[in-house]
Design a protein around this motif. Structure first.
Motif, PDB file in Angstrom:
ATOM      1  N   VAL A  25       0.863  -1.183   0.000  1.00 46.24           N
ATOM      2  CA  VAL A  25       0.000   0.000   0.000  1.00 46.24           C
ATOM      3  C   VAL A  25       0.899   1.232   0.000  1.00 46.24           C
ATOM      4  N   GLY A  26       0.784   2.056  -1.020  1.00 48.48           N
ATOM      5  CA  GLY A  26       1.628   3.247  -1.101  1.00 48.48           C
ATOM      6  C   GLY A  26       1.591   3.859  -2.475  1.00 48.48           C
ATOM      7  N   ASN A  27       2.415   4.853  -2.665  1.00 53.70           N
ATOM      8  CA  ASN A  27       2.506   5.573  -3.929  1.00 53.70           C
ATOM      9  C   ASN A  27       3.328   4.748  -4.914  1.00 53.70           C
ATOM     10  N   GLY A  28       2.658   4.130  -5.875  1.00 48.85           N
ATOM     11  CA  GLY A  28       3.351   3.274  -6.825  1.00 48.85           C
ATOM     12  C   GLY A  28       4.338   4.012  -7.706  1.00 48.85           C
ATOM     13  N   LEU A  29       4.218   5.327  -7.830  1.00 52.21           N
ATOM     14  CA  LEU A  29       5.165   6.080  -8.640  1.00 52.21           C
ATOM     15  C   LEU A  29       6.560   6.053  -8.021  1.00 52.21           C
ATOM     16  N   ASP A  30       6.635   5.695  -6.730  1.00 51.86           N
ATOM     17  CA  ASP A  30       7.926   5.576  -6.053  1.00 51.86           C
ATOM     18  C   ASP A  30       8.486   4.164  -6.127  1.00 51.86           C
ATOM     19  N   GLY A  31       7.789   3.263  -6.822  1.00 51.24           N
ATOM     20  CA  GLY A  31       8.243   1.885  -6.933  1.00 51.24           C
ATOM     21  C   GLY A  31       7.589   0.985  -5.915  1.00 51.24           C
ATOM     22  N   ALA A  32       8.055  -0.269  -5.902  1.00 52.60           N
ATOM     23  CA  ALA A  32       7.464  -1.288  -5.023  1.00 52.60           C
ATOM     24  C   ALA A  32       8.413  -1.715  -3.915  1.00 52.60           C
ATOM     25  N   GLY A  33       9.572  -1.067  -3.822  1.00 52.95           N
ATOM     26  CA  GLY A  33      10.529  -1.431  -2.787  1.00 52.95           C
ATOM     27  C   GLY A  33      11.089  -2.830  -2.967  1.00 52.95           C
ATOM     28  N   LEU A  34      11.344  -3.225  -4.218  1.00 58.71           N
ATOM     29  CA  LEU A  34      11.830  -4.571  -4.486  1.00 58.71           C
ATOM     30  C   LEU A  34      13.302  -4.707  -4.102  1.00 58.71           C
ATOM     31  N   HIS A  35      13.664  -5.856  -3.543  1.00 57.77           N
ATOM     32  CA  HIS A  35      15.067  -6.153  -3.276  1.00 57.77           C
ATOM     33  C   HIS A  35      15.775  -6.599  -4.547  1.00 57.77           C
ATOM     34  N   LYS A  36      15.019  -7.160  -5.483  1.00 53.99           N
ATOM     35  CA  LYS A  36      15.559  -7.602  -6.758  1.00 53.99           C
ATOM     36  C   LYS A  36      14.602  -7.155  -7.857  1.00 53.99           C
ATOM     37  N   PRO A  37      15.100  -6.532  -8.930  1.00 57.14           N
ATOM     38  CA  PRO A  37      14.200  -6.072  -9.989  1.00 57.14           C
ATOM     39  C   PRO A  37      13.349  -7.208 -10.564  1.00 57.14           C
ATOM     40  N   ALA A  38      12.133  -6.867 -10.968  1.00 57.21           N
ATOM     41  CA  ALA A  38      11.219  -7.847 -11.539  1.00 57.21           C
ATOM     42  C   ALA A  38      11.512  -8.043 -13.026  1.00 57.21           C
ATOM     43  N   ASP A  39      11.065  -9.178 -13.553  1.00 63.50           N
ATOM     44  CA  ASP A  39      11.208  -9.434 -14.986  1.00 63.50           C
ATOM     45  C   ASP A  39      10.231  -8.613 -15.810  1.00 63.50           C
ATOM     46  N   ARG A  40       9.082  -8.329 -15.225  1.00 58.28           N
ATOM     47  CA  ARG A  40       8.045  -7.594 -15.941  1.00 58.28           C
ATOM     48  C   ARG A  40       7.399  -6.575 -15.001  1.00 58.28           C
ATOM     49  N   THR A  41       7.005  -5.420 -15.584  1.00 58.98           N
ATOM     50  CA  THR A  41       6.290  -4.378 -14.843  1.00 58.98           C
ATOM     51  C   THR A  41       5.068  -3.994 -15.650  1.00 58.98           C
ATOM     52  N   ILE A  42       3.926  -3.937 -14.995  1.00 56.90           N
ATOM     53  CA  ILE A  42       2.675  -3.603 -15.668  1.00 56.90           C
ATOM     54  C   ILE A  42       1.911  -2.606 -14.818  1.00 56.90           C
ATOM     55  N   ALA A  43       1.331  -1.601 -15.455  1.00 55.89           N
ATOM     56  CA  ALA A  43       0.571  -0.575 -14.740  1.00 55.89           C
ATOM     57  C   ALA A  43      -0.854  -0.536 -15.256  1.00 55.89           C
ATOM     58  N   THR A  44      -1.797  -0.541 -14.329  1.00 53.95           N
ATOM     59  CA  THR A  44      -3.212  -0.472 -14.702  1.00 53.95           C
ATOM     60  C   THR A  44      -3.807   0.873 -14.311  1.00 53.95           C
ATOM     61  N   MET A  45      -2.966   1.904 -14.338  1.00 54.23           N
ATOM     62  CA  MET A  45      -3.446   3.279 -14.254  1.00 54.23           C
ATOM     63  C   MET A  45      -2.604   4.097 -15.219  1.00 54.23           C
ATOM     64  N   GLY A  46      -3.146   5.219 -15.669  1.00 57.56           N
ATOM     65  CA  GLY A  46      -2.418   6.053 -16.601  1.00 57.56           C
ATOM     66  C   GLY A  46      -1.377   6.900 -15.891  1.00 57.56           C
ATOM     67  N   VAL A  47      -0.259   7.152 -16.566  1.00 59.12           N
ATOM     68  CA  VAL A  47       0.798   7.994 -16.005  1.00 59.12           C
ATOM     69  C   VAL A  47       1.236   9.009 -17.053  1.00 59.12           C
ATOM     70  N   ARG A  48       1.697  10.163 -16.590  1.00 59.05           N
ATOM     71  CA  ARG A  48       2.113  11.226 -17.503  1.00 59.05           C
ATOM     72  C   ARG A  48       3.515  10.975 -18.040  1.00 59.05           C
ATOM     73  N   ASN A  49       4.267  10.178 -17.337  1.00 60.12           N
ATOM     74  CA  ASN A  49       5.575   9.732 -17.799  1.00 60.12           C
ATOM     75  C   ASN A  49       5.882   8.412 -17.102  1.00 60.12           C
TER      76      ASN A  49
END
Length: 396
Positions: free
Chosen positions: A181-205
């Motif tokens: 739960v948090g501001n997804g624009l700041d990331g997910a706090g992953l210890h290791k980068p994911a293979d895939r990233t998908i967003a189900t909201m619109g972003v300006r950049n």
């Protein structure tokens, strides 16, 4: 008359939905088809609103088992439609739900054809990890859990109430992904980068954190949009230098914009009658409403919005306002043509005309001929190739 077996009805509806998505060409792989056939969408939308087809202002009507009956609710839950679950960021009072007008949808279960189209475009393989931004109801999260395993899925939701309902629904369906739960624009706090990233909201950049938290050669799938309209779904590949490049995918998904990037409430200052300089223009305001030309106009004016208003005893004018710097353009009918009056630090309509000229010179292609390059401190949309004409995305 006997009551229908609702579990059997839901099972049949899931298979009918999968068959429909296959027939329309959205659902192609057997693994994602199995997920659609297995995940009970109705568990994620126990109550929801849909847009009414009544003429006039957009009105949303509630759909619950109590209001329409269990079977009708189930059939609507498995329709290829977006089901709305929140307006204006506020909780809905389900004790006596009423039709809603003049409201801004802020959470939903996206229409399944768009969900599976995006999942197919991710090109996942067994063993991959995925980060999702915008958990929403949790339905698409559950599809990814079913396909990859819950331990390989992270999902981020900004709204605590929405996140709690999604977590409960996922738990009921036997899925326990990592939920943030948090501001997804700041990331997910992953210890290791994911293979895939998908967003189900619109972003300006594309947020820098999404690039940083995606593996090199990994894919980012997101919808870019402005304050006037959606630009479209873009598929980016991350490289070793933590930059990303890719192209728009044909079509115009209308995801809600990330709340942290929503437009200011004020449209900006309406110019006085004597403000600015006036000239004729070959382009009227209709280009702002057409998909392809509107796409180009949004690139040319990334911070603008527009509205129409009738002058005192005069014509209906279209006002294009940039609330970030008080630039403006006012379009007025002039016989069979148009005039534009513009002012402020940026000549907005000059930018639109310049962009349209570049677009027409290239043959007025659709958005799939445009691409995106993301580097540290710079993001731009280009036409044709990365060395072609380009427009900067706002750095938020």
């Amino acid at each position: 008359m006997t009551e229908p077996d609702l579990a059997k009805v839901a099972y049949e509806l899931r298979h009918e939905l999968a068959e429909h998505l296959v027939g329309e060409g959205w659902l192609r792989s057997p693994e994602w088809r199995a997920a659609v056939e297995d995940v009970p969408r109705h568990e994620f939308v126990p109550r929801f609103y849909v847009a009414s087809d009544t003429p006039g202002a957009t009105t949303y009507v509630p759909i619950t088992p109590e209001l329409v009956g269990d079977e009708a609710w189930l059939r609507q839950a498995y329709a290829n439609e977006t089901l709305l679950t929140q307006f204006d960021g506020r909780e809905i009072d389900w004790s006596g739900p009423q039709p809603i007008s003049d409201a801004n949808p802020t959470s939903s279960s996206t229409l399944p054809s768009l969900v599976v189209r995006m999942l197919e475009a991710l090109e996942v393989d067994d063993g991959m990890t995925v980060t999702e931004y915008g958990t929403g109801t949790g339905y698409s999260t559950a599809l990814m859990c079913r396909r990859l395993g819950a331990d390989r899925v992270t999902s981020v939701e900004t709204d605590p109430g929405v996140a709690a309902r999604a977590a409960a629904a996922l738990e009921r369906c036997g899925h326990r992904p990592r939920l943030v739960v948090g501001n997804g624009l700041d990331g997910a706090g992953l210890h290791k980068p994911a293979d895939r990233t998908i967003a189900t909201m619109g972003v300006r950049n594309i947020p820098e954190a999404w690039v940083r938290e995606t593996q090199p050669t990994g894919i980012i799938l997101a919808t870019l949009r402005g304050w006037m309209r959606s630009l479209g779904l873009v598929r980016l590949v991350v490289d070793d230098e933590q930059t990303a490049t890719g192209r728009f995918i044909a079509g115009e998904p209308h995801f809600m914009i990330a709340r942290q990037q929503d437009a200011p409430q004020s449209l900006g200052m309406v110019p006085g009658l004597e403000d600015g300089t006036t000239r004729t223009t070959p382009h009227g305001p209709e280009l702002l409403r057409i998909y392809d030309s509107g796409f180009v106009a949004q690139l040319a004016m990334p911070n603008a919005r527009f509205f129409t208003m009738q002058a005192d005893d005069g014509p209906v004018n279209t006002y294009v306002l940039d609330s970030t710097n008080d630039s403006f353009a006012v379009l007025s009918p002039d016989g069979d043509g148009w005039t534009v009056r513009q002012g402020g630090p940026v000549p907005l309509w000059d930018e639109v005309e310049r962009s349209l000229a570049l677009w027409h010179t290239a043959g007025a292609p659709g958005p799939s001929e445009f691409g995106v390059s993301v580097t540290a401190g710079s993001q731009r949309v280009w036409l044709g190739t990365p060395s072609g004409p380009s427009w900067s995305l706002p750095i938020v």
